[in-house]
Motif scaffolding. Structure first.
Motif, PDB file in Angstrom:
ATOM      1  N   TYR A   1      50.930  38.595  38.014  1.00 28.74           N
ATOM      2  CA  TYR A   1      49.554  39.034  37.821  1.00 28.74           C
ATOM      3  C   TYR A   1      48.560  37.907  38.106  1.00 28.74           C
ATOM      4  CZ  TYR A   1      50.515  43.592  35.673  1.00 28.74           C
ATOM      5  OH  TYR A   1      50.875  44.885  35.449  1.00 28.74           O
TER       6      TYR A   1
ATOM      7  N   SER B   1      45.002  46.550  44.624  1.00 32.19           N
ATOM      8  CA  SER B   1      44.457  46.524  43.271  1.00 32.19           C
ATOM      9  C   SER B   1      42.942  46.529  43.282  1.00 32.19           C
ATOM     10  CB  SER B   1      44.971  45.281  42.528  1.00 32.19           C
ATOM     11  OG  SER B   1      46.371  45.315  42.436  1.00 32.19           O
TER      12      SER B   1
ATOM     13  N   SER C   1      50.078  48.343  29.332  1.00 28.81           N
ATOM     14  CA  SER C   1      51.102  48.955  30.176  1.00 28.81           C
ATOM     15  C   SER C   1      52.467  48.303  29.976  1.00 28.81           C
ATOM     16  CB  SER C   1      50.699  48.883  31.650  1.00 28.81           C
ATOM     17  OG  SER C   1      50.432  47.552  32.042  1.00 28.81           O
TER      18      SER C   1
ATOM     19  N   ARG D   1      55.189  48.912  35.821  1.00 30.53           N
ATOM     20  CA  ARG D   1      54.694  47.796  35.021  1.00 30.53           C
ATOM     21  C   ARG D   1      53.212  47.901  34.702  1.00 30.53           C
ATOM     22  NH1 ARG D   1      52.299  45.259  32.336  1.00 30.53           N
ATOM     23  NH2 ARG D   1      52.408  43.050  31.760  1.00 30.53           N
ATOM     24  N   ASP D   2      52.426  48.451  35.617  1.00 29.92           N
ATOM     25  CA  ASP D   2      50.991  48.524  35.367  1.00 29.92           C
ATOM     26  C   ASP D   2      50.530  49.978  35.322  1.00 29.92           C
ATOM     27  OD1 ASP D   2      50.666  49.346  38.089  1.00 29.92           O
ATOM     28  OD2 ASP D   2      50.738  47.246  38.688  1.00 29.92           O
TER      29      ASP D   2
ATOM     30  N   GLU E   1      42.662  51.994  33.773  1.00 26.42           N
ATOM     31  CA  GLU E   1      43.070  50.636  33.401  1.00 26.42           C
ATOM     32  C   GLU E   1      43.538  50.504  31.948  1.00 26.42           C
ATOM     33  OE1 GLU E   1      39.082  49.209  35.003  1.00 26.42           O
ATOM     34  OE2 GLU E   1      40.420  47.586  35.618  1.00 26.42           O
TER      35      GLU E   1
END
Length: 289
Positions: free
Chosen positions: A20, A108, A198, A214-215, A243
């Motif tokens: 990240y 993203s 998340s 993962r997100d 988000e």
């Protein structure tokens, strides 16, 4: 953070990039390059026009001709810098972190831009009371029937849920009070390691043998993993925001989620008012209910 690290691609993440921090850095670099691409050519062209006027006035000045050509070439180069970098990184294997995360940063950025255009009403920005002590929590099937909205929509439910759904909720609430760490990784087992919303959801479900992204972007994008809830809410359902994501307990609109750095993992009484993020929908993960 290693720019040349060779990565194992993750099916859960849907990408070879799992860093990240590197995504954030590369996204900032991309924005700077886009700004240079826009501003620098304009400045150089205006500067060249001034030089062209001087050259017209004094056509015998050779230095002006050379300077004028250099400025035009620099303007063209600045305009194509992002294109050149994209092409160079495109030649690198996707298993190199800088290549994988450069592409992920672009994706993203586009997603975040679109999510921030969601309208959020003022009433949805108010915060509801939260529960910080897991000992104060009672599972949905042990509480009195909650007063909720219509059972024909995601706004309410009877507190029902499968055995696995209730086990997921019970496991999730055992971490109430734990810390929030943005981008942190947790495999779902003890000891708990700090993670974000998340990552917390992914870890809880991984503990029960269910693989999720993962997100929030990958969790919402993988439509093969869930169905949209149009009836009653059940224990173990997920509510997806822009988000953000959390686990519904089955007690009316109650939610367990990793709320943020200042909160950690908490229980909120109403998923509709506990976050200022726009709500996308309620997800029922396949194999839970």
């Amino acid at each position: 953070m290693s720019l040349i690290q060779i990565l194992d691609c993750s099916e859960a993440l849907g990408t070879c990039c799992s860093d990240y921090g590197l995504v954030t850095v590369l996204d900032s670099c991309r924005k700077i390059l886009n700004l240079i691409q826009l501003v620098a050519p304009i400045i150089l062209i205006v500067w060249s026009c001034v030089g062209l006027i001087s050259l017209i006035i004094n056509p015998e000045e050779k230095k002006l001709k050379k300077s004028l050509i250099n400025k035009y070439l620099a303007a063209v180069l600045c305009f194509f810098i992002p294109v050149i970098i994209d092409a160079m990184l495109g030649l690198m294997p996707e298993t190199f972190s800088v290549s994988a995360c450069w592409k992920q940063a672009q994706v993203s950025a586009e997603i975040v831009r679109s999510l921030r255009n969601e309208y959020i009403s003022e009433k949805d920005k108010t915060q509801s009371p939260i529960l910080l002590n897991p000992d104060e929590y009672e599972p949905g099937d042990e509480r009195e029937e909650p007063v909720v909205g219509s059972s024909n929509s995601v706004n309410g439910g009877s507190g029902a849920g499968s055995k696995k759904g209730k086990e997921i909720v019970k496991y999730a609430r055992s971490f109430v009070g734990q810390r929030y760490v943005w981008g942190g990784f947790w495999n779902g087992e003890l000891p708990y390691t700090g993670t974000d919303c998340s990552g917390f959801v992914q870890g809880v479900f991984a503990h029960h043998g269910i693989s999720l992204g993962r997100d929030t972007t990958s969790q919402w994008a993988d439509k093969s993993k869930f169905t949209i809830v149009e009836g009653e809410i059940k224990a173990g359902d997920l509510v997806m925001y822009s988000e953000h994501v959390g686990i519904l307990t089955g007690n009316g609109n109650e939610i367990i989620h990793a709320k943020g750095t200042n909160y950690g993992i908490v229980i909120d009484s109403d998923y509709k008012t506990c976050s200022s993020k726009a709500i996308f929908g309620i997800m029922r993960i396949n194999g839970v209910n």
